[in-house]
Design a protein around this motif. Sequence first.
Motif, PDB file in Angstrom:
ATOM      1  N   PRO A  64     -38.330  17.581  24.177  1.00  0.00           N
ATOM      2  CA  PRO A  64     -39.216  18.261  25.022  1.00  0.00           C
ATOM      3  C   PRO A  64     -40.280  17.027  25.715  1.00  0.00           C
ATOM      4  O   PRO A  64     -40.585  16.186  24.709  1.00  0.00           O
ATOM      5  CB  PRO A  64     -39.979  19.344  24.520  1.00  0.00           C
ATOM      6  N   MET A  65     -40.881  17.189  26.907  1.00  0.00           N
ATOM      7  CA  MET A  65     -41.691  15.903  27.383  1.00  0.00           C
ATOM      8  C   MET A  65     -40.951  14.700  27.529  1.00  0.00           C
ATOM      9  O   MET A  65     -42.082  13.614  27.714  1.00  0.00           O
ATOM     10  CB  MET A  65     -43.054  15.978  26.626  1.00  0.00           C
ATOM     11  N   PHE A  66     -39.869  14.330  27.228  1.00  0.00           N
ATOM     12  CA  PHE A  66     -39.299  13.174  27.376  1.00  0.00           C
ATOM     13  C   PHE A  66     -38.069  13.097  28.366  1.00  0.00           C
ATOM     14  O   PHE A  66     -37.420  14.357  28.922  1.00  0.00           O
ATOM     15  CB  PHE A  66     -38.649  12.756  26.042  1.00  0.00           C
ATOM     16  N   SER A  67     -37.829  11.976  28.858  1.00  0.00           N
ATOM     17  CA  SER A  67     -36.664  12.121  29.967  1.00  0.00           C
ATOM     18  C   SER A  67     -35.687  10.821  29.190  1.00  0.00           C
ATOM     19  O   SER A  67     -35.967   9.830  28.788  1.00  0.00           O
ATOM     20  CB  SER A  67     -36.983  11.548  31.283  1.00  0.00           C
ATOM     21  N   ASN A  68     -34.125  11.292  29.698  1.00  0.00           N
ATOM     22  CA  ASN A  68     -33.329  10.241  29.298  1.00  0.00           C
ATOM     23  C   ASN A  68     -33.123   9.382  30.351  1.00  0.00           C
ATOM     24  O   ASN A  68     -33.004   9.751  31.519  1.00  0.00           O
ATOM     25  CB  ASN A  68     -32.059  11.141  28.903  1.00  0.00           C
ATOM     26  N   GLY A  69     -32.441   8.379  29.886  1.00  0.00           N
ATOM     27  CA  GLY A  69     -31.964   7.159  30.991  1.00  0.00           C
ATOM     28  C   GLY A  69     -30.727   7.602  31.339  1.00  0.00           C
ATOM     29  O   GLY A  69     -30.006   8.688  31.156  1.00  0.00           O
ATOM     30  N   GLN A  70     -29.833   6.635  31.981  1.00  0.00           N
ATOM     31  CA  GLN A  70     -28.519   6.931  32.488  1.00  0.00           C
ATOM     32  C   GLN A  70     -27.559   7.234  31.397  1.00  0.00           C
ATOM     33  O   GLN A  70     -26.739   8.008  31.370  1.00  0.00           O
ATOM     34  CB  GLN A  70     -28.119   5.781  33.364  1.00  0.00           C
ATOM     35  N   THR A  71     -27.752   6.356  30.440  1.00  0.00           N
ATOM     36  CA  THR A  71     -27.129   6.439  29.093  1.00  0.00           C
ATOM     37  C   THR A  71     -27.966   6.407  27.892  1.00  0.00           C
ATOM     38  O   THR A  71     -28.952   5.905  28.016  1.00  0.00           O
ATOM     39  CB  THR A  71     -26.200   5.211  29.000  1.00  0.00           C
ATOM     40  N   PRO A  72     -27.380   6.898  26.727  1.00  0.00           N
ATOM     41  CA  PRO A  72     -28.227   6.763  25.374  1.00  0.00           C
ATOM     42  C   PRO A  72     -28.892   5.263  25.348  1.00  0.00           C
ATOM     43  O   PRO A  72     -30.073   5.166  24.808  1.00  0.00           O
ATOM     44  CB  PRO A  72     -27.539   7.183  24.453  1.00  0.00           C
ATOM     45  N   VAL A  73     -28.137   4.364  25.659  1.00  0.00           N
ATOM     46  CA  VAL A  73     -28.770   2.789  25.400  1.00  0.00           C
ATOM     47  C   VAL A  73     -29.925   2.696  26.412  1.00  0.00           C
ATOM     48  O   VAL A  73     -30.975   2.220  26.009  1.00  0.00           O
ATOM     49  CB  VAL A  73     -27.666   1.836  25.899  1.00  0.00           C
ATOM     50  N   ASP A  74     -29.924   3.136  27.461  1.00  0.00           N
ATOM     51  CA  ASP A  74     -30.915   3.207  28.471  1.00  0.00           C
ATOM     52  C   ASP A  74     -32.325   3.897  28.021  1.00  0.00           C
ATOM     53  O   ASP A  74     -33.276   3.591  28.653  1.00  0.00           O
ATOM     54  CB  ASP A  74     -30.492   3.563  29.703  1.00  0.00           C
TER      55      ASP A  74
END
Length: 215
Positions: free
Chosen positions: A103-113
């Motif tokens: 929660p309150m976080f956003s992911n990049g295009q890939t887990p590495v990102d």
Amino acid sequence: MFRASLLLALVASAAAFAPSAVLPRAGSRAAVARGPRMQENAVPFLERPPKLDGTLAGDVGFDPVGFSNYFDLRWLREAELKHGRVCMLGVTGLLVQEFVTLPMFSNGQTPVDDFFVVPAAGLWQVFFTIGAVEFFSNNFKLTPGDMFSEGRDAGDFGFDPLGCGKNPEALARRRLVEVKNGRLAMIGFGGMLHQQLLTKQATIEQLANFKPISQ
């Protein structure tokens, strides 16, 4: 066909993380630590390093650069165990982050990102926390000359909540399993890291929807 081959390779890699039923039974701690006889000489055309006598779990005489001739073997083994443990967690993290977002976080295009979307303050917190754990777990003894002055074994920090070390024979077998899984995880983590950087796809996503790098 290529997608099926990748899927089979992933399944085989995952199976390697589980203790295998075909590992040699623990007749003695030394017998388990030596591993299969067929791997006695890892590099046949090189002389086996004198300090690699097979007493350490997973020792197959592989040291082509000769590190064991210049550094404390316990210090080298601790480095290997720590890197292996970190990469076992890292492989799990790269897979889990494809499907889980805190929660309150956003992911990049890939887990590495995801590394690049973490605020700088958060990265510094992680950096200093890891440093503090490293210093305090070793009682501020970090050099090959003093790290093992109290007589502890490499990689042994007294953490055994399940009591796995009560049986010496079982402990020797688990040490061999940990070393092998850690080595596999280091290779796997490096492969997954570069795969995501090159393809801009998460690992499981690429298996399900393969795209050539050229696209």
